[in-house]
Design an enzyme around this catalytic site. Structure first.
Site, PDB file in Angstrom:
ATOM      1  N   ARG A 225     104.862 -40.749   0.512  1.00  0.00           N
ATOM      2  CA  ARG A 225     104.561 -42.126   0.871  1.00  0.00           C
ATOM      3  C   ARG A 225     103.666 -42.133   2.105  1.00  0.00           C
ATOM      4  NH1 ARG A 225     106.016 -43.130  -3.532  1.00  0.00           N
ATOM      5  NH2 ARG A 225     107.590 -44.629  -4.244  1.00  0.00           N
ATOM      6  N   HIS A 273      97.131 -43.703  -5.168  1.00  0.00           N
ATOM      7  CA  HIS A 273      98.529 -43.663  -5.607  1.00  0.00           C
ATOM      8  C   HIS A 273      98.620 -43.453  -7.125  1.00  0.00           C
ATOM      9  CE1 HIS A 273     102.749 -44.994  -4.175  1.00  0.00           C
ATOM     10  NE2 HIS A 273     102.853 -44.161  -5.192  1.00  0.00           N
TER      11      HIS A 273
END
Length: 310
Positions: A225, A273
């Site tokens: 993340r 992502h």
């Protein structure tokens, strides 16, 4: 009974089709068109809107469409008495491993240098000999990290993994654990791969101190993340030469603003992502099974401990 969808990416109709094929008779509603909130027994989502669960008084389960649940746990009004499950899918595990292996191989075989030479029309062989196998360190060796580490070990890399508590990581992966294991883990790592869940304990874990513990010229590969990285510290480490490169699939925030310096840094590669994208065709079986289990009062598969964050 109704299932409330909040799909940030992907095709909601594909999710509906795949789930209906496995558990027929469900009514589907798309956020924010909730209708009568008392009808909602399941929510399928990746990231929560603040307070969205408050009117849903009859929830039986909250089902995350991804492997990480930080975007759901961040809601301070998340009902703690409703079970929360995440996706653990071999398809996603394989995709994540492929992305990491690509990043390691591209950096280790200096494909970026060869690409630049091609643009200049320059035919020049770079020295590839080295006295030891390149050392990869994986922060977070769960399902995805362990699979990735074993694959890299099979390609001849010297692989180590760090976990919060000691565990057997399997053949080919040296284990480090806890606070005491972090420093020696970092010191032996040329390619640092982050696959940690984002929790209060791992927020900002990749900072000036930890990056300084890596060998000179090490590289960072982050598919965990964006919140794991203190971006100012990363940029400083790249500019000083402490780090030779960064491969980032995640940033903070997402999307990364167009004027952010990471976009144009010559040592940084960014993907939006996409390292591990949930495939509804393969993931729907877990979702459907957890719907069946919740209706029958059975424990959910891949249930999340909110206290641990995963």
């Amino acid at each position: 009974m109704a299932i409330l969808f909040k799909i940030g990416a992907g095709d909601p109709e594909l999710w509906k089709r795949e789930i209906t094929a496995r558990v027929p008779g469900q009514e589907f509603r798309s956020w924010p068109e909730v209708g009568d909130p008392d009808d909602i027994e399941f929510v399928l989502l990746f990231r929560a809107e603040p307070g969205m669960f408050v009117p849903l008084r009859n929830l039986k389960a909250i089902l995350c469409t991804g492997a990480g649940v930080d975007g759901i746990l961040a809601d301070p009004e998340l009902p703690r008495d409703v079970p929360l499950a995440r996706i653990v899918d071999p398809w996603m595990t394989t995709m994540m491993a492929q992305w990491v292996i690509h990043a390691v191989l591209r950096l280790d075989r200096r494909m970026d240098v060869y690409a630049e030479q091609q643009r200049r029309g320059e035919w020049r062989e770079l020295e590839e000999w080295r006295p030891q196998a390149p050392r990869v360190g994986i922060l977070g060796c769960g399902e995805i990290g362990g699979f990735t580490g074993r694959a890299l070990a099979g390609l001849g890399f010297d692989v180590a993994g760090w976990t919060r508590s000691p565990r057997d990581l399997g053949d080919g992966i040296q284990g480090f654990a806890g606070a005491a294991g972090m420093e020696p883990f970092l010191q032996r790592t040329d390619y640092l791969v982050c696959l940690l869940p984002l929790t209060p304990q791992t927020q900002g874990i990749l900072n000036a101190r930890t990056l300084a513990s890596l060998p000179q010229g090490a590289a960072l590969i982050n598919a965990g993340r964006g919140g794991h990285v203190v971006q100012e510290d990363l940029l400083a480490a790249l500019d000083s030469g402490r780090l030779s490169a960064a491969f980032l699939d995640v940033t903070d925030p997402e999307p990364l603003p167009a004027d952010h310096p990471l976009w144009r840094h010559p040592k940084v590669t960014i993907t939006p992502h996409v390292a591990g994208i949930t495939n509804p065709v393969t993931a729907a079986e877990q979702v459907a099974e957890n719907i069946r289990r919740a209706l029958d009062g059975e424990p959910l598969l891949n249930r999340v401990d909110p206290r641990g964050g995963y």
